[in-house]
Design an enzyme around this catalytic site. Structure first.
Site, PDB file in Angstrom:
ATOM      1  N   GLN A  65      -9.046  10.864   6.971  1.00  0.00           N
ATOM      2  CA  GLN A  65      -9.581   9.798   6.362  1.00  0.00           C
ATOM      3  C   GLN A  65     -10.437  10.318   5.869  1.00  0.00           C
ATOM      4  O   GLN A  65     -11.090   9.509   4.410  1.00  0.00           O
ATOM      5  CB  GLN A  65      -9.949   8.933   6.894  1.00  0.00           C
ATOM      6  N   ASP A 158      -2.995   6.113   1.204  1.00  0.00           N
ATOM      7  CA  ASP A 158      -2.911   6.450   2.558  1.00  0.00           C
ATOM      8  C   ASP A 158      -1.500   5.770   3.094  1.00  0.00           C
ATOM      9  O   ASP A 158      -1.826   4.904   3.408  1.00  0.00           O
ATOM     10  CB  ASP A 158      -4.264   5.647   3.115  1.00  0.00           C
TER      11      ASP A 158
HETATM   12  N1  AAT Z   1      -4.840   6.423   8.012  1.00  0.00           N
HETATM   13  C1  AAT Z   1      -3.596   7.309   8.273  1.00  0.00           C
HETATM   14  C2  AAT Z   1      -2.479   7.062   8.451  1.00  0.00           C
HETATM   15  C3  AAT Z   1      -1.151   6.541   7.433  1.00  0.00           C
HETATM   16  S1  AAT Z   1      -0.734   4.742   7.874  1.00  0.00           S
HETATM   17  C4  AAT Z   1      -0.234   4.627   6.083  1.00  0.00           C
HETATM   18  C5  AAT Z   1       0.201   3.271   6.203  1.00  0.00           C
HETATM   19  O1  AAT Z   1       1.504   3.129   4.487  1.00  0.00           O
HETATM   20  C6  AAT Z   1       1.312   2.359   7.463  1.00  0.00           C
HETATM   21  O2  AAT Z   1      -0.166   1.985   7.530  1.00  0.00           O
HETATM   22  C7  AAT Z   1       1.914   2.085   6.636  1.00  0.00           C
HETATM   23  O3  AAT Z   1       2.425   0.415   7.579  1.00  0.00           O
HETATM   24  C8  AAT Z   1       2.445   1.692   5.414  1.00  0.00           C
HETATM   25  N2  AAT Z   1       2.520   1.373   4.096  1.00  0.00           N
HETATM   26  C9  AAT Z   1       4.005   2.056   3.735  1.00  0.00           C
HETATM   27  N3  AAT Z   1       4.476   1.768   3.109  1.00  0.00           N
HETATM   28  C10 AAT Z   1       3.748   0.740   2.281  1.00  0.00           C
HETATM   29  C11 AAT Z   1       4.158  -0.044   0.968  1.00  0.00           C
HETATM   30  N4  AAT Z   1       4.940  -0.045   0.544  1.00  0.00           N
HETATM   31  N5  AAT Z   1       2.754  -0.640   0.756  1.00  0.00           N
HETATM   32  C12 AAT Z   1       1.449  -1.000   1.497  1.00  0.00           C
HETATM   33  N6  AAT Z   1       1.648  -0.086   2.550  1.00  0.00           N
HETATM   34  C13 AAT Z   1       2.585   0.992   2.638  1.00  0.00           C
HETATM   35  C14 AAT Z   1      -0.225   7.821   6.679  1.00  0.00           C
HETATM   36  C15 AAT Z   1      -0.313   8.696   7.290  1.00  0.00           C
HETATM   37  C16 AAT Z   1       0.530  10.280   6.966  1.00  0.00           C
HETATM   38  C17 AAT Z   1       1.742  11.352   7.824  1.00  0.00           C
HETATM   39  C18 AAT Z   1       1.710  11.661   6.763  1.00  0.00           C
HETATM   40  N7  AAT Z   1       3.293  12.991   8.490  1.00  0.00           N
END
Ligand code: AAT
Length: 283
Positions: A65, A158
């Site tokens: 992060q 992210d």
């Molecule tokens: N902070 C680190 C965690 C993540 S979370 C990634 C987020 O992206 C999830 O909450 C998921 O619901 C969201 N997400 C997925 N697709 C979309 C989209 N099309 N639009 C908006 N949000 C989306 C990252 C983890 C990395 C893992 C590595 N192996």
């Protein structure tokens, strides 16, 4: 979960798995978009898993992060308007909020289920939502950008891996939309996958966006709970030559609160091992 252990298996890391000992399953449900699992681990605190893939563990989340947020934000001299795509846990919002000059933080997360689970089980991350500058849109990030040609100084994607709802976020049209939504001097920073596993995904994506963006670079961080212990970021700009050199530094109070990012590490994150440098830049 088998015999009290969670094994992270995935098509993007065939033949290997990260395993964590589970002390308690806190929640497990199906949202409209994915399978959401939250468990307490013996060694890494609370862990959030989406479709079988670890998204955060309390023990090492700060590495990811802090770096995905502070590399683009400190590479920018004066970021005022920031968009975060994905990042439902709130950890990136928490880091963006440390920048006092930022006036507006928009988050676009596809799955409200992730936000609800994080507020309940990961309060040290979800506290990012408490900042009054934050507004939240629940929708697909690609659709949001296609509909809203706004002007952001920094866009942080992210995103989860390119299997399931996040696959659109790894395609050139999405990078074109982000470019259109950047102010002059703006910076995009996206979850850029792993140099040990995904050079065949990273290289073509970076090559394809070079025609549009002024600079395209790869930086990385290390953390035990992502596949192969390493994850990268794609840094791309509108009207800058590089993001390697920080334009600002955290003041002393903020630096004391950070657990990973330093201005020295900012620059070091762009220095790649020879095999990776050759694969990505051809030199
Ligand atoms: N902070 C680190 C965690 C993540 S979370 C990634 C987020 O992206 C999830 O909450 C998921 O619901 C969201 N997400 C997925 N697709 C979309 C989209 N099309 N639009 C908006 N949000 C989306 C990252 C983890 C990395 C893992 C590595 N192996």
């Amino acid at each position: 979960i088998v015999d009290g252990w969670f094994h992270e298996r995935g098509v993007l890391w065939p033949g290997q798995a990260m395993s964590l000992k589970v002390t308690k399953v806190l929640d497990h449900f199906q949202s409209d978009f994915q399978d959401i699992l939250v468990f307490e681990s013996e060694s890494h605190g609370t862990v959030l898993v989406l479709d079988g893939v670890i998204q955060v563990s309390e023990r090492d989340e700060f590495s990811y992060q802090e770096m995905i947020a502070h590399i683009p934000l400190f590479a920018h001299p004066n970021p005022k308007k920031v968009l975060v795509i994905g990042g439902g846990d709130g950890g990136v919002l928490r880091e963006v909020a440390r920048h006092v000059g930022v006036e507006e933080i928009v988050e676009c997360e596809i799955d409200e289920g992730v936000i609800i689970a994080s507020k309940k089980y990961l309060p040290t991350l979800a506290k990012g939502y408490d900042d009054p500058r934050v507004t939240v849109q629940i929708m697909d990030g690609a659709k949001f950008l296609a509909d809203n040609q706004d002007s952001f100084d920094v866009i942080i994607t992210d995103s989860s891996d390119p299997v399931g709802p996040a696959s659109v976020l790894f395609e050139t049209p999405f990078y074109n939309s982000m470019y259109k939504s950047l102010r002059e001097g703006g910076i995009v920073c996206t979850q850029g996958e792993c140099m040990w596993l995904h050079l065949d995904l990273i290289k073509p994506l970076m090559d394809s966006i070079r025609q549009t963006y002024s600079s395209v670079e790869y930086a990385y961080t290390t953390l035990p709970t992502y596949p192969s212990g390493q994850i990268g970021f794609i840094l791309a700009t509108k009207g800058r030559t590089t993001c390697k050199v920080p334009e600002r530094k955290p003041d002393e109070t903020i630096q004391q609160e950070l657990k990973y990012y330093t201005p020295q590490l900012h620059q070091a994150a762009f220095v790649l091992p020879a095999f990776c440098q050759r694969a990505i830049y051809g030199t």
